[in-house]
Structure formats: C-alpha cells, structure tokens
Design a protein around this motif. Structure first.
Motif, mmCIF file in Angstrom:
data_model
loop_
_atom_site.group_PDB
_atom_site.id
_atom_site.type_symbol
_atom_site.label_atom_id
_atom_site.label_comp_id
_atom_site.label_asym_id
_atom_site.label_seq_id
_atom_site.Cartn_x
_atom_site.Cartn_y
_atom_site.Cartn_z
ATOM 1 N N GLU A 68 -2.543 -0.193 -9.901
ATOM 2 C CA GLU A 68 -3.120 1.344 -9.891
ATOM 3 C C GLU A 68 -4.105 1.267 -8.545
ATOM 4 O O GLU A 68 -4.765 0.323 -8.214
ATOM 5 C CB GLU A 68 -3.845 1.276 -11.059
ATOM 6 N N VAL A 69 -4.108 2.511 -8.219
ATOM 7 C CA VAL A 69 -4.637 2.711 -6.881
ATOM 8 C C VAL A 69 -5.613 3.883 -7.235
ATOM 9 O O VAL A 69 -5.382 4.888 -8.019
ATOM 10 C CB VAL A 69 -3.983 2.888 -5.573
ATOM 11 N N ASP A 70 -6.877 4.240 -6.334
ATOM 12 C CA ASP A 70 -7.662 5.375 -6.543
ATOM 13 C C ASP A 70 -7.002 6.641 -5.685
ATOM 14 O O ASP A 70 -7.568 7.524 -6.240
ATOM 15 C CB ASP A 70 -8.944 4.850 -5.922
ATOM 16 N N ASP A 71 -6.071 6.443 -4.937
ATOM 17 C CA ASP A 71 -5.369 7.538 -4.225
ATOM 18 C C ASP A 71 -4.024 7.581 -4.111
ATOM 19 O O ASP A 71 -3.497 6.606 -3.185
ATOM 20 C CB ASP A 71 -6.252 7.836 -2.915
ATOM 21 N N VAL A 72 -3.093 7.608 -5.106
ATOM 22 C CA VAL A 72 -1.566 7.396 -4.867
ATOM 23 C C VAL A 72 -0.650 8.182 -3.614
ATOM 24 O O VAL A 72 -0.246 7.616 -3.105
ATOM 25 C CB VAL A 72 -0.897 7.849 -6.070
ATOM 26 N N GLU A 73 -1.623 9.338 -3.211
ATOM 27 C CA GLU A 73 -0.927 10.037 -1.857
ATOM 28 C C GLU A 73 -1.269 9.106 -0.756
ATOM 29 O O GLU A 73 -0.321 9.040 0.002
ATOM 30 C CB GLU A 73 -1.602 11.509 -1.870
ATOM 31 N N ALA A 74 -2.352 8.613 -0.453
ATOM 32 C CA ALA A 74 -2.592 7.660 0.266
ATOM 33 C C ALA A 74 -1.867 6.615 0.523
ATOM 34 O O ALA A 74 -1.324 6.070 1.571
ATOM 35 C CB ALA A 74 -4.117 7.227 0.533
ATOM 36 N N ALA A 75 -1.796 5.999 -0.684
ATOM 37 C CA ALA A 75 -0.714 4.666 -0.951
ATOM 38 C C ALA A 75 0.648 4.969 -0.345
ATOM 39 O O ALA A 75 1.423 4.233 0.416
ATOM 40 C CB ALA A 75 -0.646 4.189 -1.993
ATOM 41 N N LEU A 76 0.958 6.263 -0.841
ATOM 42 C CA LEU A 76 2.496 6.824 -0.327
ATOM 43 C C LEU A 76 2.578 7.089 1.130
ATOM 44 O O LEU A 76 3.785 6.463 1.483
ATOM 45 C CB LEU A 76 2.728 8.286 -1.238
ATOM 46 N N ARG A 77 1.587 7.542 1.616
ATOM 47 C CA ARG A 77 1.663 7.854 3.260
ATOM 48 C C ARG A 77 1.574 6.658 4.028
ATOM 49 O O ARG A 77 2.493 6.357 4.808
ATOM 50 C CB ARG A 77 0.325 8.640 3.386
ATOM 51 N N GLY A 78 0.805 5.528 3.516
ATOM 52 C CA GLY A 78 0.663 4.270 4.160
ATOM 53 C C GLY A 78 2.150 3.400 4.030
ATOM 54 O O GLY A 78 2.438 2.852 4.788
ATOM 55 N N MET A 79 2.635 3.578 2.746
ATOM 56 C CA MET A 79 4.002 2.995 2.647
ATOM 57 C C MET A 79 5.068 3.372 3.486
ATOM 58 O O MET A 79 5.972 2.847 4.112
ATOM 59 C CB MET A 79 4.377 3.036 0.934
ATOM 60 N N ASP A 104 8.854 -4.436 -2.021
ATOM 61 C CA ASP A 104 7.748 -5.115 -1.288
ATOM 62 C C ASP A 104 8.755 -5.796 -0.459
ATOM 63 O O ASP A 104 10.046 -5.930 -0.657
ATOM 64 C CB ASP A 104 6.861 -6.181 -2.165
ATOM 65 N N PRO A 105 8.470 -6.607 0.755
ATOM 66 C CA PRO A 105 9.370 -7.218 1.475
ATOM 67 C C PRO A 105 10.076 -8.605 0.829
ATOM 68 O O PRO A 105 10.997 -8.943 1.573
ATOM 69 C CB PRO A 105 8.249 -7.880 2.710
ATOM 70 N N LEU A 106 9.558 -8.901 -0.332
ATOM 71 C CA LEU A 106 10.296 -9.857 -0.971
ATOM 72 C C LEU A 106 11.299 -9.598 -2.189
ATOM 73 O O LEU A 106 11.867 -10.116 -2.549
ATOM 74 C CB LEU A 106 9.193 -10.829 -1.809
ATOM 75 N N GLY A 107 11.473 -7.901 -2.123
ATOM 76 C CA GLY A 107 12.671 -7.632 -2.935
ATOM 77 C C GLY A 107 11.927 -7.234 -4.222
ATOM 78 O O GLY A 107 12.664 -6.841 -5.006
ATOM 79 N N ARG A 108 10.757 -7.332 -4.590
ATOM 80 C CA ARG A 108 10.221 -6.837 -5.900
ATOM 81 C C ARG A 108 9.943 -5.406 -6.061
ATOM 82 O O ARG A 108 9.462 -4.835 -5.005
ATOM 83 C CB ARG A 108 8.716 -7.489 -6.190
ATOM 84 N N LEU A 109 10.346 -4.845 -7.075
ATOM 85 C CA LEU A 109 10.128 -3.413 -7.489
ATOM 86 C C LEU A 109 8.679 -3.382 -7.814
ATOM 87 O O LEU A 109 8.243 -4.000 -8.924
ATOM 88 C CB LEU A 109 10.940 -3.015 -8.350
ATOM 89 N N VAL A 110 7.907 -2.218 -6.939
ATOM 90 C CA VAL A 110 6.240 -2.224 -7.403
ATOM 91 C C VAL A 110 6.230 -0.859 -7.677
ATOM 92 O O VAL A 110 6.654 -0.018 -7.023
ATOM 93 C CB VAL A 110 5.605 -2.688 -5.972
ATOM 94 N N ASN A 111 5.286 -0.721 -8.892
ATOM 95 C CA ASN A 111 5.190 0.937 -9.372
ATOM 96 C C ASN A 111 3.681 0.919 -8.904
ATOM 97 O O ASN A 111 2.810 0.329 -9.253
ATOM 98 C CB ASN A 111 5.260 0.555 -10.843
ATOM 99 N N ILE A 112 3.463 1.803 -7.907
ATOM 100 C CA ILE A 112 2.249 2.462 -7.605
ATOM 101 C C ILE A 112 1.779 3.441 -8.270
ATOM 102 O O ILE A 112 2.349 4.693 -8.013
ATOM 103 C CB ILE A 112 2.152 2.451 -5.985
ATOM 104 N N LEU A 113 0.832 3.491 -8.722
ATOM 105 C CA LEU A 113 0.280 4.648 -9.624
ATOM 106 C C LEU A 113 -1.102 5.046 -9.408
ATOM 107 O O LEU A 113 -2.241 3.953 -9.140
ATOM 108 C CB LEU A 113 0.668 4.318 -11.191
ATOM 109 N N SER A 114 -1.601 6.068 -10.011
ATOM 110 C CA SER A 114 -3.072 6.459 -10.347
ATOM 111 C C SER A 114 -2.945 7.275 -11.733
ATOM 112 O O SER A 114 -1.935 8.190 -11.664
ATOM 113 C CB SER A 114 -3.373 7.548 -9.102
ATOM 114 N N HIS A 115 -4.114 7.245 -12.331
ATOM 115 C CA HIS A 115 -4.072 8.269 -13.590
ATOM 116 C C HIS A 115 -4.679 9.465 -13.195
ATOM 117 O O HIS A 115 -5.491 9.680 -12.281
ATOM 118 C CB HIS A 115 -5.059 7.475 -14.662
ATOM 119 N N ARG A 116 -4.012 10.679 -13.709
ATOM 120 C CA ARG A 116 -4.539 11.764 -13.281
ATOM 121 C C ARG A 116 -5.514 12.451 -14.174
ATOM 122 O O ARG A 116 -6.125 11.728 -15.254
ATOM 123 C CB ARG A 116 -3.305 12.802 -13.561
#
Length: 116
Positions: A68-79, A104-116
C-alpha cells in the motif's frame, strides 16, 4: 504472546536485483544488507496483516506481495519510467482500492494499491 512483525522472505540468487524496484522506485530504505540478505522497509509504524487468498480479486491471479502506497499514480509513473511492465490495471476495485500489478525483477507479482 503477541506478533510484533511479519516479514516476507523472497528467495533469489540475485539479491542486488531488488534494489532498483524496492529502493529506487518504491523508496523503501535498506534496513539490513548482509550480501546474502537485503531487507527493505520503513521505520514507519504499519499494520500487521497476512492475507490468505483463493484469487486476486476481479479475476486476477493471487499476488505474491501487496504494497500500500500513499499515491498509487506516482507509484505507477515510477514503475513505468523504470521500465517495469504493468500486468494489470490501474483499476478502481469495488472494495475501495485503486491498484495495479507489476512484476519485480525477481519475477514476483506485486499488487501496488491505495485505498480510495
């Protein structure tokens, strides 16, 4: 007895590969680096949770990690800027989160989220 911390342990032969994803893009601190183990995290107090899932919601696969991040749009742009392919989303889910999936670079599926 009280649980004090939960740590996700991810097996890899290339511990350094995670730095770009977890430190450079997500901004986590290196809490420990022994060469064979690197621990990324934050000194900020966080909730302790373990999710047991039959599916990832909305017909998606179960992610290996949810962050969980505070700004999912910023995380999306960064990725995207770092060249990580988005595998799902971004999506506004009916249970009140906005999220996307990325590997991630190790092949793990990562769910990046923010609560609305």
């Amino acid at each position: 007895m009280k649980v004090r911390r939960i740590v996700a342990n991810i097996e890899t032969q290339d511990v350094a590969a995670a730095k770009r994803f977890y430190q450079d893009v997500l901004g986590l601190d290196v809490l420990m680096d022994q060469g064979w183990i690197a621990t990324y995290g934050s000194e900020e107090k966080m909730q302790v949770q373990v999710s047991l899932m039959a599916q990832g919601g909305s017909g998606t696969p179960v992610p290996d990690l949810s962050i969980e991040v505070d700004d999912v749009e910023a995380a999306l742009r960064g990725m995207k800027a770092a060249g990580f392919a988005i595998e799902y989303g971004p999506a506004d889910e009916p249970w009140g989160v906005r999220r996307f999936y990325v590997r991630d670079p190790l092949g793990r599926l990562v769910n990046i989220l923010s609560h609305r």
